[in-house]
Enzyme design. Structure first.
Site, PDB file in Angstrom:
ATOM      1  N   PRO A   9       0.792  -1.228   0.000  1.00 43.70           N
ATOM      2  CA  PRO A   9       0.000   0.000   0.000  1.00 43.70           C
ATOM      3  C   PRO A   9       0.829   1.284   0.000  1.00 43.70           C
ATOM      4  O   PRO A   9       1.859   1.368   0.679  1.00 43.70           O
ATOM      5  CB  PRO A   9      -0.802  -0.103   1.301  1.00 43.70           C
ATOM      6  CG  PRO A   9      -0.920  -1.563   1.549  1.00 43.70           C
ATOM      7  CD  PRO A   9       0.366  -2.164   1.040  1.00 43.70           C
ATOM      8  N   ASN A  10       0.355   2.242  -0.754  1.00 48.00           N
ATOM      9  CA  ASN A  10       0.887   3.611  -0.833  1.00 48.00           C
ATOM     10  C   ASN A  10       2.205   3.747  -1.592  1.00 48.00           C
ATOM     11  O   ASN A  10       2.677   4.859  -1.823  1.00 48.00           O
ATOM     12  CB  ASN A  10       1.035   4.244   0.564  1.00 48.00           C
ATOM     13  CG  ASN A  10      -0.304   4.394   1.256  1.00 48.00           C
ATOM     14  OD1 ASN A  10      -1.221   4.963   0.685  1.00 48.00           O
ATOM     15  ND2 ASN A  10      -0.435   3.869   2.459  1.00 48.00           N
ATOM     16  N   ARG A  17       5.248  11.207  -2.304  1.00 40.80           N
ATOM     17  CA  ARG A  17       4.998  10.901  -0.904  1.00 40.80           C
ATOM     18  C   ARG A  17       6.262  11.121  -0.072  1.00 40.80           C
ATOM     19  O   ARG A  17       7.289  10.501  -0.359  1.00 40.80           O
ATOM     20  CB  ARG A  17       4.616   9.418  -0.871  1.00 40.80           C
ATOM     21  CG  ARG A  17       4.391   8.844   0.464  1.00 40.80           C
ATOM     22  CD  ARG A  17       4.184   7.337   0.361  1.00 40.80           C
ATOM     23  NE  ARG A  17       3.886   6.833   1.686  1.00 40.80           N
ATOM     24  CZ  ARG A  17       4.091   5.605   2.099  1.00 40.80           C
ATOM     25  NH1 ARG A  17       4.591   4.702   1.274  1.00 40.80           N
ATOM     26  NH2 ARG A  17       3.801   5.252   3.313  1.00 40.80           N
ATOM     27  N   TYR A  22      11.264   8.755   1.748  1.00 39.44           N
ATOM     28  CA  TYR A  22      11.227   7.651   0.783  1.00 39.44           C
ATOM     29  C   TYR A  22      11.999   7.921  -0.513  1.00 39.44           C
ATOM     30  O   TYR A  22      12.090   7.036  -1.357  1.00 39.44           O
ATOM     31  CB  TYR A  22       9.763   7.316   0.448  1.00 39.44           C
ATOM     32  CG  TYR A  22       8.982   6.846   1.654  1.00 39.44           C
ATOM     33  CD1 TYR A  22       9.370   5.712   2.351  1.00 39.44           C
ATOM     34  CD2 TYR A  22       7.871   7.543   2.117  1.00 39.44           C
ATOM     35  CE1 TYR A  22       8.667   5.278   3.465  1.00 39.44           C
ATOM     36  CE2 TYR A  22       7.156   7.114   3.227  1.00 39.44           C
ATOM     37  CZ  TYR A  22       7.567   5.977   3.903  1.00 39.44           C
ATOM     38  OH  TYR A  22       6.882   5.545   4.999  1.00 39.44           O
ATOM     39  N   ASN A  73       8.247  -5.239  -0.526  1.00 37.29           N
ATOM     40  CA  ASN A  73       8.104  -4.132   0.409  1.00 37.29           C
ATOM     41  C   ASN A  73       6.627  -4.100   0.777  1.00 37.29           C
ATOM     42  O   ASN A  73       5.802  -3.636  -0.017  1.00 37.29           O
ATOM     43  CB  ASN A  73       8.530  -2.807  -0.228  1.00 37.29           C
ATOM     44  CG  ASN A  73       8.411  -1.660   0.761  1.00 37.29           C
ATOM     45  OD1 ASN A  73       7.807  -1.791   1.826  1.00 37.29           O
ATOM     46  ND2 ASN A  73       8.984  -0.524   0.403  1.00 37.29           N
ATOM     47  N   ALA A  76       2.896  -0.491   4.988  1.00 32.20           N
ATOM     48  CA  ALA A  76       2.440  -0.560   6.388  1.00 32.20           C
ATOM     49  C   ALA A  76       1.934  -1.951   6.771  1.00 32.20           C
ATOM     50  O   ALA A  76       1.846  -2.271   7.970  1.00 32.20           O
ATOM     51  CB  ALA A  76       1.369   0.489   6.645  1.00 32.20           C
ATOM     52  N   HIS A  79       3.658  -4.175   9.403  1.00 35.75           N
ATOM     53  CA  HIS A  79       3.517  -4.079  10.848  1.00 35.75           C
ATOM     54  C   HIS A  79       2.310  -4.838  11.398  1.00 35.75           C
ATOM     55  O   HIS A  79       2.202  -5.030  12.611  1.00 35.75           O
ATOM     56  CB  HIS A  79       3.454  -2.602  11.245  1.00 35.75           C
ATOM     57  CG  HIS A  79       4.496  -1.772  10.538  1.00 35.75           C
ATOM     58  ND1 HIS A  79       5.844  -1.987  10.724  1.00 35.75           N
ATOM     59  CD2 HIS A  79       4.397  -0.781   9.595  1.00 35.75           C
ATOM     60  CE1 HIS A  79       6.524  -1.137   9.940  1.00 35.75           C
ATOM     61  NE2 HIS A  79       5.669  -0.413   9.246  1.00 35.75           N
ATOM     62  N   ASP A  86       0.928 -15.076   6.092  1.00 40.06           N
ATOM     63  CA  ASP A  86       0.535 -16.478   5.886  1.00 40.06           C
ATOM     64  C   ASP A  86       0.650 -16.874   4.415  1.00 40.06           C
ATOM     65  O   ASP A  86       1.086 -17.982   4.091  1.00 40.06           O
ATOM     66  CB  ASP A  86      -0.896 -16.708   6.374  1.00 40.06           C
ATOM     67  CG  ASP A  86      -0.988 -16.831   7.888  1.00 40.06           C
ATOM     68  OD1 ASP A  86       0.072 -16.911   8.554  1.00 40.06           O
ATOM     69  OD2 ASP A  86      -2.116 -16.844   8.412  1.00 40.06           O
ATOM     70  N   GLU A  97      12.604  -9.084   2.510  1.00 39.99           N
ATOM     71  CA  GLU A  97      11.790  -7.913   2.856  1.00 39.99           C
ATOM     72  C   GLU A  97      12.627  -6.647   2.661  1.00 39.99           C
ATOM     73  O   GLU A  97      13.773  -6.596   3.107  1.00 39.99           O
ATOM     74  CB  GLU A  97      11.363  -8.056   4.320  1.00 39.99           C
ATOM     75  CG  GLU A  97      10.573  -6.902   4.873  1.00 39.99           C
ATOM     76  CD  GLU A  97      10.283  -7.088   6.368  1.00 39.99           C
ATOM     77  OE1 GLU A  97      10.445  -8.216   6.896  1.00 39.99           O
ATOM     78  OE2 GLU A  97       9.917  -6.101   7.012  1.00 39.99           O
ATOM     79  N   HIS A  99      12.659  -2.265   2.818  1.00 39.08           N
ATOM     80  CA  HIS A  99      12.060  -0.971   3.172  1.00 39.08           C
ATOM     81  C   HIS A  99      12.958   0.138   2.666  1.00 39.08           C
ATOM     82  O   HIS A  99      14.180   0.084   2.865  1.00 39.08           O
ATOM     83  CB  HIS A  99      11.870  -0.846   4.684  1.00 39.08           C
ATOM     84  CG  HIS A  99      10.980  -1.900   5.223  1.00 39.08           C
ATOM     85  ND1 HIS A  99       9.620  -1.876   5.015  1.00 39.08           N
ATOM     86  CD2 HIS A  99      11.250  -3.040   5.898  1.00 39.08           C
ATOM     87  CE1 HIS A  99       9.095  -2.958   5.555  1.00 39.08           C
ATOM     88  NE2 HIS A  99      10.055  -3.687   6.091  1.00 39.08           N
ATOM     89  N   LEU A 100      12.355   1.120   2.044  1.00 36.92           N
ATOM     90  CA  LEU A 100      13.120   2.276   1.579  1.00 36.92           C
ATOM     91  C   LEU A 100      13.714   3.030   2.773  1.00 36.92           C
ATOM     92  O   LEU A 100      14.883   3.421   2.761  1.00 36.92           O
ATOM     93  CB  LEU A 100      12.205   3.203   0.772  1.00 36.92           C
ATOM     94  CG  LEU A 100      11.691   2.612  -0.544  1.00 36.92           C
ATOM     95  CD1 LEU A 100      10.367   3.234  -0.932  1.00 36.92           C
ATOM     96  CD2 LEU A 100      12.717   2.800  -1.639  1.00 36.92           C
ATOM     97  N   SER A 101      12.887   3.249   3.783  1.00 31.76           N
ATOM     98  CA  SER A 101      13.330   3.984   4.976  1.00 31.76           C
ATOM     99  C   SER A 101      13.868   2.998   6.009  1.00 31.76           C
ATOM    100  O   SER A 101      13.635   1.786   5.914  1.00 31.76           O
ATOM    101  CB  SER A 101      12.150   4.764   5.563  1.00 31.76           C
ATOM    102  OG  SER A 101      11.168   3.866   6.064  1.00 31.76           O
ATOM    103  N   ARG A 106      12.406   5.356  13.176  1.00 30.13           N
ATOM    104  CA  ARG A 106      11.201   6.170  12.971  1.00 30.13           C
ATOM    105  C   ARG A 106      10.261   5.943  14.162  1.00 30.13           C
ATOM    106  O   ARG A 106      10.726   5.693  15.265  1.00 30.13           O
ATOM    107  CB  ARG A 106      10.563   5.793  11.623  1.00 30.13           C
ATOM    108  CG  ARG A 106      11.513   6.022  10.442  1.00 30.13           C
ATOM    109  CD  ARG A 106      10.850   5.702   9.122  1.00 30.13           C
ATOM    110  NE  ARG A 106       9.701   6.554   8.882  1.00 30.13           N
ATOM    111  CZ  ARG A 106       8.779   6.318   7.949  1.00 30.13           C
ATOM    112  NH1 ARG A 106       8.889   5.247   7.163  1.00 30.13           N
ATOM    113  NH2 ARG A 106       7.759   7.136   7.791  1.00 30.13           N
TER     114      ARG A 106
HETATM  115  C1  DQA Z   1       7.994   1.357   4.215  1.00 30.66           C
HETATM  116  C2  DQA Z   1       7.950   1.609   5.728  1.00 30.66           C
HETATM  117  C3  DQA Z   1       6.551   1.409   6.273  1.00 30.66           C
HETATM  118  O1  DQA Z   1       6.535   1.657   7.671  1.00 30.66           O
HETATM  119  C4  DQA Z   1       5.585   2.362   5.600  1.00 30.66           C
HETATM  120  O2  DQA Z   1       4.263   2.145   6.079  1.00 30.66           O
HETATM  121  C5  DQA Z   1       5.642   2.286   4.117  1.00 30.66           C
HETATM  122  C6  DQA Z   1       6.955   2.190   3.472  1.00 30.66           C
HETATM  123  C7  DQA Z   1       9.362   1.699   3.595  1.00 30.66           C
HETATM  124  O3  DQA Z   1       9.588   1.322   2.450  1.00 30.66           O
HETATM  125  O4  DQA Z   1      10.183   2.353   4.239  1.00 30.66           O
HETATM  126  O5  DQA Z   1       4.639   2.381   3.435  1.00 30.66           O
HETATM  127  O6  DQA Z   1       7.737  -0.020   3.981  1.00 30.66           O
END
Ligand code: DQA
Length: 151
Positions: A9-10, A17, A22, A73, A76, A79, A86, A97, A99-101, A106
């Site tokens: 998502p997002n 964003r 990011y 990735n 959210a 979490h 599953d 896995e 994550h950009l950040s 954080r």
């Molecule tokens: C993320 C970190 C997540 O906490 C956040 O909700 C994202 C992006 C990252 O790539 O840093 O949507 O997965």
């Protein structure tokens, strides 16, 4: 060899964003870099993004039998996405896995990943380079005929 690259998502909003968190690249630009890397590694990358957990699960279920590994990735869903977790387990594929950040410097709630315990490893905080590195390491391990990514 087929590698699934999954964005949660997002992540379709990258570039617009929170650039300071990011980065400036759009998802299309990151995907182009991943396709270039896949080409150089001589593997097929099948890339998918959705804002919906069920759609991500459907994709994993549909693709798992013909794929060899997953770079994800989960956004959210990292979490709290137990259904996605599953589905990843049921795929029986090695998962990395990304994550950009850096989720560890954080908000406190971002530091917990429900995906990490079932992943081979995690890259967090290296921006788009984390995706490319994850793809490279995953493929190296699979090509070495190991069931785990090369370390
Ligand atoms: C993320 C970190 C997540 O906490 C956040 O909700 C994202 C992006 C990252 O790539 O840093 O949507 O997965």
């Amino acid at each position: 060899m087929k590698i699934l690259i999954i964005h949660g998502p997002n992540l379709n909003m990258l570039g617009r964003r929170e650039q300071s968190v990011y980065g400036k690249k759009t998802l299309d630009e990151i995907n182009a870099l991943l396709n270039d890397k896949a080409h150089a590694l001589n593997v097929e990358a099948v890339i998918f993004q959705s804002n919906h957990e069920g759609a991500l699960i459907d994709f994993v279920q549909e693709q798992a039998d013909s794929a060899h590994g997953i770079v994800i990735n989960p956004g959210a869903l990292t979490h709290y996405g137990y259904s996605l977790r599953d589905a990843l387990v049921d795929s029986k594929l090695p998962v990395i896995e990304v994550h950009l950040s850096n989720i560890y410097r954080r908000e406190e709630w971002r530091a917990r990943s429900v995906i990490a315990p079932i992943a081979e490893g995690q890259i967090s905080g290296l921006g788009w380079g984390g995706y490319v590195t994850a793809l490279q390491v995953l493929v190296a391990g699979l090509q070495a005929d190991a069931s785990r990514p090369a370390l």
